[in-house]
Design a protein around this motif. Structure first.
Motif, short mmCIF file in Angstrom:
data_model
loop_
_atom_site.label_atom_id
_atom_site.label_comp_id
_atom_site.label_asym_id
_atom_site.label_seq_id
_atom_site.Cartn_x
_atom_site.Cartn_y
_atom_site.Cartn_z
N PRO A 1 0.84 -1.21 0.00
CA PRO A 1 0.00 0.00 0.00
C PRO A 1 0.87 1.25 0.00
O PRO A 1 1.82 1.34 0.74
CB PRO A 1 -0.80 -0.11 1.30
CG PRO A 1 -0.61 -1.50 1.78
CD PRO A 1 0.68 -2.00 1.22
N THR A 2 0.50 2.18 -0.83
CA THR A 2 1.25 3.44 -0.86
C THR A 2 0.41 4.59 -0.35
O THR A 2 0.81 5.74 -0.39
CB THR A 2 1.72 3.77 -2.29
OG1 THR A 2 0.58 3.75 -3.15
CG2 THR A 2 2.74 2.76 -2.76
N ASP A 3 -0.81 4.29 0.13
CA ASP A 3 -1.62 5.34 0.74
C ASP A 3 -2.25 4.79 2.01
O ASP A 3 -1.94 3.69 2.43
CB ASP A 3 -2.68 5.84 -0.24
CG ASP A 3 -3.42 4.65 -0.85
OD1 ASP A 3 -3.60 3.64 -0.15
OD2 ASP A 3 -3.81 4.72 -2.02
N THR A 4 -3.15 5.50 2.61
CA THR A 4 -3.68 5.07 3.91
C THR A 4 -4.82 4.08 3.76
O THR A 4 -5.33 3.58 4.75
CB THR A 4 -4.18 6.28 4.72
OG1 THR A 4 -5.18 6.95 3.96
CG2 THR A 4 -3.04 7.22 5.03
N THR B 1 -8.41 -0.60 -2.81
CA THR B 1 -9.05 0.49 -3.55
C THR B 1 -10.53 0.26 -3.77
O THR B 1 -11.25 1.15 -4.16
CB THR B 1 -8.37 0.69 -4.92
OG1 THR B 1 -8.41 -0.56 -5.62
CG2 THR B 1 -6.93 1.10 -4.72
N ALA C 1 0.44 3.68 6.95
CA ALA C 1 1.17 3.76 5.68
C ALA C 1 2.23 2.66 5.65
O ALA C 1 2.76 2.26 6.68
CB ALA C 1 1.80 5.13 5.53
N ALA D 1 2.15 8.02 -2.67
CA ALA D 1 0.72 7.96 -3.02
C ALA D 1 0.55 8.56 -4.39
O ALA D 1 1.15 9.57 -4.73
CB ALA D 1 -0.09 8.73 -1.97
N GLY D 2 -0.26 7.91 -5.18
CA GLY D 2 -0.51 8.40 -6.53
C GLY D 2 0.31 7.66 -7.59
O GLY D 2 0.01 7.75 -8.78
N PRO E 1 3.24 -0.33 -6.32
CA PRO E 1 2.00 -0.06 -5.57
C PRO E 1 1.09 -1.29 -5.61
O PRO E 1 0.92 -1.93 -6.66
CB PRO E 1 1.39 1.12 -6.31
CG PRO E 1 2.54 1.78 -7.00
CD PRO E 1 3.48 0.68 -7.36
#
Lengths: 827, 252
Positions: free
Chosen positions: A527-530, A534, A551, A568-569, A622
């Motif tokens: 995971p690259t975000d919280t 998805t 994170a 993130a992104g 990611p």
């Protein structure tokens, strides 16, 4: 020259401590070389001979998916294939009957143990595996506490079965049991299928009619073509570098050994060089002591060659005595080393023998090296005229720069001036002893520095990167969020994160088609975000969802060498490990294509290169992007858990509890994780692997070097005291007490020791750096981070001080026991 | 030229010998022109104040030191022109040196010390060397101490062993630098007696540096070296050489 022989004998016998010191110094160098050369040759011979006995394959591959019998038999029809053998290999959970803790083990099977063709496994005692009995690898009793005759429980598919260990087996060739970190059990084919749910061959071994590398590689290519037709992927499996094609003449492990022994050999040569310096010093001192005798001999008719003959005979006698000591000790050391490797690699212990090459070199070292070292002082002594050589009554000696400088000092105590001046009175001797002590100190501190670096890399650094306590892998892909939420059932779990780990083939994006030479590694989706997934996935309503998922940086924080980490992104960004980058020549900014097992190719851009001592060849992408690319939306198969307690026992019980929780929910937890072990404690303690062995070997050499340094210092100080016995008499006749004389000489020794420490310390740092990051890293194909720790420096300071005190106290004390009158007439 | 074409009546000839040393960076001339001749069978005392060149003259004769100028002819060999190696060989065959501090090799027995020069010269078989060495020790009265190390016998016995060693290769010339300087009177007397025997019975030539006036007085020829020159030679002017003249030098 019979009377001269008497002189030689008397010189040897009358000063036994000096004889012992010189012999020891020569012998130590010879022992070091004998140990390293003999050990290497004996071990290599053992390796190779037993490797050949095993009838090793020319090609050894791991295949995915595993082959059935028809597919395996089809290999026999490929040109260049003479023999084919399939091996069933897997993992299992086991425990000894009565134990509570489950452990991981490797399980192996052959279609028919009695009709093996390649990489033979031998039956040592008992019976071959059958429906009710398993075989166990030899040495499992020493390493893992389980042996033939024991009953074990095996857990698989929620069932627990009992087996008697009915036989002890052993691979005929070298096998790195210790490095596996787990025992190996053997089962017949039907038992293997029952325990693992698989009856197919995941390892394929092939041998051609004759060995030639080009022929074997050509056969391998034909095999790859066949595998492509049947959609099978394959990787090389041969220890230690996962080669596909391996020569049956030379065991592949020998190359690794050669690198290790090369390093040890260099240290052995340094020990010999130190020995030469010390012999030079000793012979110089003997010549100096006997200069008047040389003068008298020349005065009564001795020709230079006659004088040379006598002293050369003395040196050769030292060498002969050193041979008598060093050959058996070197052989013993080599035999011990051989035994160490035999145990590590589960080989048969061969009968004892001397390695002729090592013995020859040792004899050469014992005779030639001291003779070379002695020539200079001998020739210098012969050049002195009779008049200079014949000593007059009284103290002799000239003043040097140090004396002229210190003559001007007023406020410094005279005894301190005398001590410093005495220490540096003979510049050449001081130079050589300091060189010896500095080299000893550098090697000793370097070894401790390497040890510190190893501990740092595989403990502190590893823990800082892998910031979790438990990791589990799952046989099937599960919902990522469900994995994370279920972890909450463990009261000891603080946070959890699910990743997807897949075996991947990678190639430059410009290469349109996949090839067998493509890189094979693991790709980790994290995971690259919280948000851990998805898409909204229904979760088990009885388990409250974690409100936030930390994170990924909280769980995994590798060192970024180039570029950046994932953010993130990111959608098609990849970060690769340094080893993968170096092996393939990939750089930040390059685009690579990754091929998953579903043949879907996706292109990624390398945005960063990392270092991780645990993860050698891998890529990080990611999670969501990897899930999309593999068609496994929301799925994961790897879990990392942070626990509240970092106590090893608490971590272990958390690991067991988590496994129980997931199994209770119908999830198939793999016996071992993607990092082989389930807890960070086990990962750390088992990852150092080959480094711990080589550090032990380096430590042996460091001890030998420390002894050489100590003996050298002791010898030089003893000779200094002997030479200045008259001076001691004069000092005592003008009022110096015994204790003052003792302090003078001990101070001199400590001064020499401390000076060498000051010089050695800054040199040892780059030496340890190079040995850690270049030498050992290359030899063992690992990455080691240099880390400075003061303990090595402090340890050597303590040792050299102690050595200096002992080395100077004993001879100074014996000198003060001689009467003043005897001291003054000493010659 | 190492040897002379014409035979000489002298066993030792010193011709205008000079010797300078560098002391504290400055040249100091120790010998300023010494000319002396010695015939075979002479027993000569060389006396003089300390530091005036007596031992230096002896070192020139033995080849232990080289002159700055002049010639040294010993047994028809020009010693001052010989190389170190040649000198060592020559000394073994032609010369016996007796030092003030004996200079016996501490790790060899008295017997071995006496036999050692024969081994260097290559004379006799090993058995013969030991036999001859024993005979020489008998001459000096040390048969019972033959197998002892030098450190186990007295100074006088060591000096007598050193004399025996000097005789090992039967050299025509013996050179002694203060041979009794480290001995008590009785022992000194016995050593002196030994020298007298060697001169009278074996026709040895003995040149002896000494500070002992009494001993010097008893020798047939006395040479006084003073300020690097021959101040007096009793053979030249025996009437001038009166004992009283030695008293001031002894006090000096």
């Amino acid at each position: 020259m019979i009377i001269l022989l008497s002189k030689v004998w008397h010189d040897l016998w009358s000063n036994k401590s000096r004889t012992m010191q010189v012999v020891l110094v020569i012998a130590l160098g010879s022992i070091g070389i004998g140990l390293v050369m003999g050990g290497n040759n004996l071990i290599a011979n053992t390796f190779n001979s037993q490797w050949k006995l095993a009838n090793p394959p020319h090609i050894k591959l791991g295949v995915t998916p595993a082959l059935d019998d028809d597919q395996l038999n089809a290999l026999k029809r490929i040109e260049g294939v003479d023999q084919v053998q399939g091996v069933l290999s897997g993992s299992m959970e086991w425990r000894k009957l009565g134990d509570t803790k489950w452990q991981n083990a490797r399980l192996e099977s052959r279609p028919d143990f009695r009709a093996q063709k390649l990489e033979l496994i031998g039956l040592i005692t008992g019976q071959w595996p059958d429906r009710s009995g398993l075989g166990v690898i030899r040495s499992a009793d020493e390493l893992y506490g389980v042996a033939e005759g024991d009953t074990i429980e095996v857990r698989s598919n929620e069932q627990v079965r009992r087996f008697i260990l009915s036989g002890t087996l052993k691979p005929v060739g070298p096998f790195p049991v210790v490095f596996l970190g787990q025992p190996v059990f053997y089962a017949d084919r039907s038992t293997f299928a029952r325990l693992t749910g698989r009856d197919t061959f995941n390892i394929v071994e092939v041998r051609g009619p004759q060995w030639s590398r080009s022929a074997a590689e050509a056969t391998d290519l034909r095999i790859q073509d066949y595998f492509k037709d049947i959609s099978v992927d394959s990787v090389g499996l041969e220890f230690p570098f996962q080669a596909r094609v391996v020569s049956p003449e030379v065991s592949p492990g020998v190359e690794l050994l050669s690198a290790i022994f090369l390093i040890l050999g260099i240290i052995g040569v340094i020990i010999i060089i130190l020995g030469i310096f010390l012999v030079y010093n000793s012979i110089s001192a003997i010549i100096t002591q006997q200069i008047s005798q040389i003068g008298v001999m020349k005065a009564i008719g001795a020709r230079p060659w006659q004088v040379l003959y006598g002293y050369a005979l003395l040196v050769l006698t030292y060498g002969g005595l050193a041979v008598m000591v060093s050959i058996p000790l070197g052989a013993l050391g080599a035999r011990s080393l051989q035994g160490l490797f035999v145990n590590l690699l589960n080989l048969d212990n061969p009968p004892f023998r001397l390695d002729p090459l090592a013995v020859s070199v040792q004899i050469g070292v014992c005779f030639v090296a001291p003779l070379l070292a002695a020539m200079l002082p001998l020739l210098a002594g012969l050049r002195i005229s009779v008049r200079e050589a014949i000593a007059t009554y009284g103290l002799t000696g000239s003043s040097g720069l140090m004396d002229r400088l210190s003559a001007r000092l007023r406020k410094v105590p005279f005894s301190l001036i005398l001590m410093v001046g005495n220490a540096f009175r003979n510049p050449r001797r001081v130079f050589f002893i300091e060189l010896t002590l500095v080299l000893s100190g550098v090697i000793f501190m370097m070894v401790l520095g390497v040890n510190d670096s190893t501990s740092f890399t595989f403990d502190r650094k590893l823990r800082s990167i892998h910031n979790y306590q438990v990791t589990l892998s799952f046989e099937n892909l599960e919902l990522a969020q469900r994995l994370e939420n279920l972890a909450r059932s463990d009261p000891g779990a603080r946070a959890a994160q699910a990743w997807l780990a897949l075996p991947i083939q990678g190639r430059p994006a410009a290469q349109k088609e996949a090839a067998v030479t493509d890189a094979r590694f693991t790709v980790f989706g994290l995971p690259t975000d919280t948000i851990s997934s998805t898409t909204a996935i229904p979760v088990d309503a009885t388990i409250p969802a974690l409100t936030t998922s930390p994170a990924s940086g909280d769980f995994y924080q590798p060192d970024i060498i180039e570029g950046r980490w994932l953010i993130a992104g990111d959608s098609s960004a990849a970060v690769i490990t340094r080893r993968l980058a170096n092996a393939r020549g990939w750089q930040v900014g390059d685009r690579i294509t990754l091929s998953a097992s579903n043949d879907r190719d996706t292109t990624w851009e390398i945005v960063g290169i990392t270092f991780d001592p645990l993860v050698q060849s891998a890529a990080f992408v990611p999670l969501a992007a990897l899930q999309r690319a593999s068609g496994e939306a929301g799925r994961a198969n790897t879990l990392f858990v942070q626990t509240s307690s970092v106590d090893p026992a608490a971590i272990q019980s958390n690991s067991e509890l988590l496994k129980t929780i997931y199994k209770g929910r119908g999830m198939d937890v793999a016996p071992s994780s993607v990092f082989r072990y389930n807890t960070i404690t086990e990962i750390v303690s088992n990852t150092a692997g080959g480094f711990s062995l080589i550090i032990q070997l380096l430590a042996i050499m460091a001890v030998i070097i420390a002894v050489v340094g100590g003996v050298g210092l002791s010898g030089v100080l003893s000779l200094n005291v002997l030479e200045r016995t008259r001076e001691i008499g004069v000092l005592r006749s003008i009022g110096a007490s015994n204790s003052r004389v003792l302090r003078l000489f001990m101070g001199e020794g400590v001064l020499l020791g401390w000076l060498s420490w000051l010089v050695a310390l800054p040199l040892s740092i780059p030496a340890a750096y190079l040995m850690s990051t270049v030498g050992l890293s290359a030899a063992l194909n690992q990455n080691l981070i240099y880390h400075f720790s003061p303990y090595g420096a402090l340890a050597w300071l303590f040792i050299i001080t102690l050595l200096a005190l002992i080395a100077s106290a004993l001879p100074a004390r014996s000198a003060t026991r001689v009467s003043v009158r005897e001291s003054l007439i000493y010659q | 030229m190492a040897s002379l074409s014409q035979p000489s009546q002298y066993i030792v000839e010193l011709k205008d010998l000079t010797k300078s040393f560098i002391v504290g960076g400055q040249p100091v001339q120790i010998l300023k022109g010494i000319s002396l001749q010695f015939e075979p069978g002479e027993f000569v005392a060389i006396t003089g104040p300390s530091g005036n060149g007596k031992s230096t003259v002896l070192n020139m004769i033995t080849g232990i030191d080289r002159p700055s100028g002049g010639e040294v002819i010993v047994n028809e060999r020009a010693v001052h022109t010989m190389s170190e190696n040649s000198l060592a060989v020559w000394r073994g065959e032609n010369l016996g040196i007796i030092f003030q501090f004996y200079q016996l090799l501490p790790s060899l027995s008295l017997l071995q010390n006496v036999a050692l020069p024969m081994e260097f010269v290559g004379r006799f078989s090993h058995r013969q060397r030991l036999q001859r060495a024993m005979e020489l020790l008998e001459i000096v009265g040390l048969v019972d101490q033959a197998y002892k190390l030098p450190g186990m016998v007295s100074g006088g016995q060591q000096q007598r062993a050193a004399i025996a060693r000097a005789l090992a290769n039967d050299p025509p010339l013996l050179v002694a630098d203060e041979p009794t300087g480290n001995l008590d009177a009785e022992t000194a007397e016995s050593v002196f007696g030994l020298f007298q025997c060697l001169v009278t019975e074996q026709n040895k030539t003995i040149l002896m540096v000494t500070h002992d006036a009494d001993l010097a007085q008893r020798m047939p020829r006395i040479i006084e070296i003073r300020n690097g020159l021959v101040a007096c030679d009793s053979i030249v002017a025996p009437e001038i050489f009166v004992p009283a003249r030695l008293i001031p030098s002894k006090i000096q």
